[in-house]
Structure formats: C-alpha cells, structure tokens
Design an enzyme around this catalytic site. Structure first.
Site, PDB file in Angstrom:
ATOM      1  CE  LYS A  72     -13.531  53.134 -47.477  1.00 16.56           C
ATOM      2  NZ  LYS A  72     -14.743  52.344 -47.310  1.00 16.56           N
ATOM      3  CB  ALA A 161     -31.063  62.354 -33.500  1.00 19.10           C
ATOM      4  NE  ARG A 163     -21.934  61.578 -38.782  1.00 19.34           N
ATOM      5  CZ  ARG A 163     -20.947  60.720 -38.579  1.00 19.34           C
ATOM      6  NH1 ARG A 163     -20.921  60.002 -37.462  1.00 19.34           N
ATOM      7  NH2 ARG A 163     -19.997  60.564 -39.452  1.00 19.34           N
TER       8      ARG A 163
HETATM    9  N1  LIG Z   1     -18.272  45.131 -45.515  1.00 16.81           N
HETATM   10  C1  LIG Z   1     -17.741  46.186 -46.058  1.00 16.81           C
HETATM   11  O1  LIG Z   1     -17.274  46.172 -47.204  1.00 16.81           O
HETATM   12  C2  LIG Z   1     -17.699  47.473 -45.283  1.00 16.81           C
HETATM   13  C3  LIG Z   1     -17.359  48.674 -45.934  1.00 16.81           C
HETATM   14  C4  LIG Z   1     -17.343  49.853 -45.179  1.00 16.81           C
HETATM   15  C5  LIG Z   1     -17.640  49.797 -43.814  1.00 16.81           C
HETATM   16  N2  LIG Z   1     -17.966  48.609 -43.223  1.00 16.81           N
HETATM   17  C6  LIG Z   1     -18.304  48.533 -41.780  1.00 16.81           C
HETATM   18  O2  LIG Z   1     -19.314  49.512 -41.504  1.00 16.81           O
HETATM   19  C7  LIG Z   1     -19.195  49.961 -40.169  1.00 16.81           C
HETATM   20  C8  LIG Z   1     -19.210  51.486 -40.111  1.00 16.81           C
HETATM   21  O3  LIG Z   1     -18.069  52.019 -40.773  1.00 16.81           O
HETATM   22  P1  LIG Z   1     -17.952  53.598 -41.108  1.00 16.81           P
HETATM   23  O4  LIG Z   1     -16.790  53.732 -42.017  1.00 16.81           O
HETATM   24  O5  LIG Z   1     -19.268  54.145 -41.504  1.00 16.81           O
HETATM   25  O6  LIG Z   1     -17.585  54.198 -39.679  1.00 16.81           O
HETATM   26  P2  LIG Z   1     -17.790  55.717 -39.183  1.00 16.81           P
HETATM   27  O7  LIG Z   1     -17.793  56.668 -40.324  1.00 16.81           O
HETATM   28  O8  LIG Z   1     -16.815  55.886 -38.079  1.00 16.81           O
HETATM   29  O9  LIG Z   1     -19.278  55.745 -38.567  1.00 16.81           O
HETATM   30  C9  LIG Z   1     -19.579  55.011 -37.406  1.00 16.81           C
HETATM   31  C10 LIG Z   1     -21.098  54.968 -37.181  1.00 16.81           C
HETATM   32  O10 LIG Z   1     -21.353  54.071 -36.083  1.00 16.81           O
HETATM   33  C11 LIG Z   1     -22.001  54.794 -35.030  1.00 16.81           C
HETATM   34  N3  LIG Z   1     -21.505  54.217 -33.764  1.00 16.81           N
HETATM   35  C12 LIG Z   1     -20.206  54.088 -33.378  1.00 16.81           C
HETATM   36  N4  LIG Z   1     -20.150  53.444 -32.184  1.00 16.81           N
HETATM   37  C13 LIG Z   1     -21.424  53.165 -31.819  1.00 16.81           C
HETATM   38  C14 LIG Z   1     -22.014  52.526 -30.703  1.00 16.81           C
HETATM   39  N5  LIG Z   1     -21.268  52.028 -29.700  1.00 16.81           N
HETATM   40  N6  LIG Z   1     -23.364  52.405 -30.650  1.00 16.81           N
HETATM   41  C15 LIG Z   1     -24.113  52.886 -31.658  1.00 16.81           C
HETATM   42  N7  LIG Z   1     -23.630  53.521 -32.751  1.00 16.81           N
HETATM   43  C16 LIG Z   1     -22.290  53.654 -32.824  1.00 16.81           C
HETATM   44  C17 LIG Z   1     -21.662  56.247 -35.249  1.00 16.81           C
HETATM   45  O11 LIG Z   1     -22.644  57.058 -34.638  1.00 16.81           O
HETATM   46  P3  LIG Z   1     -22.372  58.646 -34.337  1.00 16.81           P
HETATM   47  O12 LIG Z   1     -22.677  59.373 -35.620  1.00 16.81           O
HETATM   48  O13 LIG Z   1     -23.325  58.961 -33.251  1.00 16.81           O
HETATM   49  O14 LIG Z   1     -20.927  58.751 -33.923  1.00 16.81           O
HETATM   50  C18 LIG Z   1     -21.714  56.313 -36.793  1.00 16.81           C
HETATM   51  O15 LIG Z   1     -23.033  56.342 -37.262  1.00 16.81           O
HETATM   52  C19 LIG Z   1     -17.921  49.306 -39.610  1.00 16.81           C
HETATM   53  O16 LIG Z   1     -18.329  48.162 -38.874  1.00 16.81           O
HETATM   54  C20 LIG Z   1     -17.156  48.891 -40.852  1.00 16.81           C
HETATM   55  O17 LIG Z   1     -16.345  47.753 -40.615  1.00 16.81           O
HETATM   56  C21 LIG Z   1     -17.997  47.464 -43.928  1.00 16.81           C
END
Ligand SMILES: NC(=O)c1ccc[n+]([C@@H]2O[C@H](COP(=O)([O-])OP(=O)(O)OC[C@H]3O[C@@H](n4cnc5c(N)ncnc54)[C@H](OP(=O)(O)O)[C@@H]3O)[C@@H](O)[C@H]2O)c1
Length: 281
Positions: A72, A161, A163
């Site tokens: 992305k 925090a 971020r």
């Molecule tokens: N339904 C849909 O169409 C759709 C579309 C996009 C994404 N999603 C879902 O959205 C979620 C996030 O995706 P993303 O692309 O944003 O991922 P990302 O960019 O990798 O961001 C991950 C986020 O989760 C936090 N995090 C990771 N592990 C954690 C834990 N064990 N405890 C608490 N916080 C944690 C990270 O915090 P830090 O900043 O501290 O690392 C960050 O804020 C995923 O579950 C994905 O499947 C769904």
C-alpha cells in the site's frame, strides 16, 4: 449478440491466494450487470519490483487494481495523482489507470468502514464520541472519511503513544481530535469504539479498560473471522447490551468504493456481505 471482452481488474499483494476480492467483485459485477473480469495477482518482490509489475499490468490492458499488503505504501509512492483521502492516509489501496496513461491512487478503506458502520451498524457518526484503538496503516486510512462525517470528538489510543499523538495532529479540523497511550484514554463510555490494531490477528487484546464501553456503544473490530474476534467477545462479556460488528463489512465496503471509482456504479453491499459471511463460516 457478440459480447465484448470484459474490462480487466485485479488485486495485487503477497500473499494473495486467500483474498476474497475476486469473489466480492464478481458478485458486484453480477448485481450491477457490469462486464468485467477480476483476478488475484501475486507480486513476488524477489522476482519483480512493484513498479515494474504495475507497468506490465498496464501494458496487459488492466483498467484498475486493488493493492493490498505489503504494497500500500509502494502504491502511494508510484501513483501519478492522488485523491485527498489517499494523500492524508499516505497509503493507496486502489489504482485507476486513466486513458492518458496516468495512475490515479485512491484509498477506499476508510470510506468502506464508514459505509459499513452507517449501513450495517445503523449508526450515523454525527456528534458521536469515537475511540479509535491503533495508529497503523488502517487507522491512517479511516481518519479523513470519518472526520468528514462530523463526529463530536475523536480519541486515538495506541501502544506507541507518540504515533497516536502525531496522527491526531496531522488533521486540521474543528473536531476535537486527541491521541494518547493506553493509560490516558478517558475512562468513560464512547459511542463508537473501533479496534484498528492487529492484536486480534494474534488473539490478543489491547490493554484498555472496559469503562470505555457503554450500553449503547457500537464496538467494531477491523479484523473479521468466522467467529467473533477476541476483542468483540471481550466487549460483549463486559457490556452484553453493546452492539458489535467485525471488519467483513469494511472489506466489502472498500471494494464497493473501488468498484464505484472504476465503473461509476455503487453496488449494494449488504447481500454481498451476507454471501461472503456464509462462505467463511
Ligand atoms: N476489514 C478490512 O477491510 C481491513 C482493512 C485494513 C486493515 N484491516 C485490519 O486492521 C488491522 C490493522 O492493520 P494495519 O494495516 O493498520 O496494520 P499496521 O500498520 O501494522 O498497524 C498495526 C497497529 O496495531 C498495533 N498493534 C500491533 N500489535 C499489537 C498488540 N499486540 N497490542 C496492541 N496493539 C498492537 C500497532 O501499534 P504500534 O504502533 O505500537 O506498533 C499499530 O497501531 C489488522 O487486523 C488488519 O487485518 C482490516
């Protein structure tokens, strides 16, 4: 009557075999009578760069693409033009190949989430107090479309925090928008709570207090699965009357927004959500 060749679309990513997008777009095309094909295409970064893969697909006559993990941000960088929401998200999940050969990059994830909460959740955002948990790529993508719906306030809480704080500052809006770590989340019920962390993928819970859930809260997890996610189970356990929704509707909603960009027609997402739900359960 001779049927013209279908217009070609697809989704690129790695891995991609699990993608539900070909099914969703086939259902949209059937529903709206559009003559399109849609395929899942793996871009193996060890064999070809993202930029070269896109050039090749353009030469093959594709009219547009969806872009999923891990590309992305590459898609954002390679676009010739960007929509405002893609610019603010700094990530792109949809390409439209214009007739002049230019690539328009859009981000439809946030619009998909907003559409899902308004339609399936029956919850307009206007004046609502919204808590967003997480500050990663997905949350960056939802903020602009969500703020456009005029919520009463938005608080973003994240494990890191800083971020969350920086993300809140990126938007110039009269709507109060704050960011914090877990410990500084206001300890009172929010109307809409959105989990945008990837914690659910690992079956983990972000360490937040159940005080943020009220009887009338809508609790949303961007992740979806056959069963309610660990986050949605946690919410129901502490507040049985709250409303819960998972991210399947967001997935179908973002696809509908891409379809609209490509074809100028908005498909009805509800029957498609039901069909995909049946398949994953
Ligand atoms: N339904 C849909 O169409 C759709 C579309 C996009 C994404 N999603 C879902 O959205 C979620 C996030 O995706 P993303 O692309 O944003 O991922 P990302 O960019 O990798 O961001 C991950 C986020 O989760 C936090 N995090 C990771 N592990 C954690 C834990 N064990 N405890 C608490 N916080 C944690 C990270 O915090 P830090 O900043 O501290 O690392 C960050 O804020 C995923 O579950 C994905 O499947 C769904």
């Amino acid at each position: 009557m001779i049927q013209a060749d279908p217009d070609k679309y697809g989704v690129v990513g790695d891995p991609i075999a699990h993608s539900k997008s070909p099914l969703i777009h086939r259902l949209f095309a059937e529903q709206t009578g559009q003559n399109i094909s849609y395929q899942a295409i793996r871009i193996d970064s060890e064999e070809i760069s993202f930029a070269n893969a896109i050039k090749q697909l353009k030469l093959e006559g594709f009219k547009g693409l969806n872009i999923t993990l891990p590309y992305k941000v590459d898609a954002f960088e390679q676009a010739d033009q960007l929509t405002e929401r893609a610019q603010l998200a700094q990530a792109v999940n949809t390409y439209l190949f214009n007739e002049n050969g230019q690539i328009l990059g859009d981000n439809t994830d946030g619009a998909g989430l907003v559409l899902d909460i308004e339609q399936q959740g029956q919850r307009p955002f206007n004046d609502q107090r919204v808590l967003i948990i997480g500050a990663g790529g997905a949350v960056q993508g939802i903020l602009q479309p969500l703020l456009a719906k005029q919520p009463g306030l938005v608080h973003i809480a994240n494990r890191t925090a800083k971020r969350a704080e920086l993300l809140g500052q990126r938007f110039s809006t009269p709507i109060p928008i704050t960011g914090s770590g877990w410990q500084d989340i206001p300890q009172e019920p929010f109307d809409i709570i959105i989990n945008g962390t990837s914690a659910s993928l690992e079956g983990k819970l972000p360490p937040i207090s159940e005080k943020v859930i009220g009887r009338h809260s809508l609790v949303y997890d961007m992740m979806y699965a056959a069963e309610p996610t660990v986050f949605l189970n946690w919410a129901k356990q502490h507040q049985p009357e709250c409303q819960i929704l998972d991210g399947l509707g967001m997935l179908v909603g973002q696809a509908a927004e891409s379809f609209y960009l490509w074809r100028g027609i908005k498909p009805d997402i509800e029957p498609v959500i039901q069909q995909v739900r049946k398949l994953i359960s």
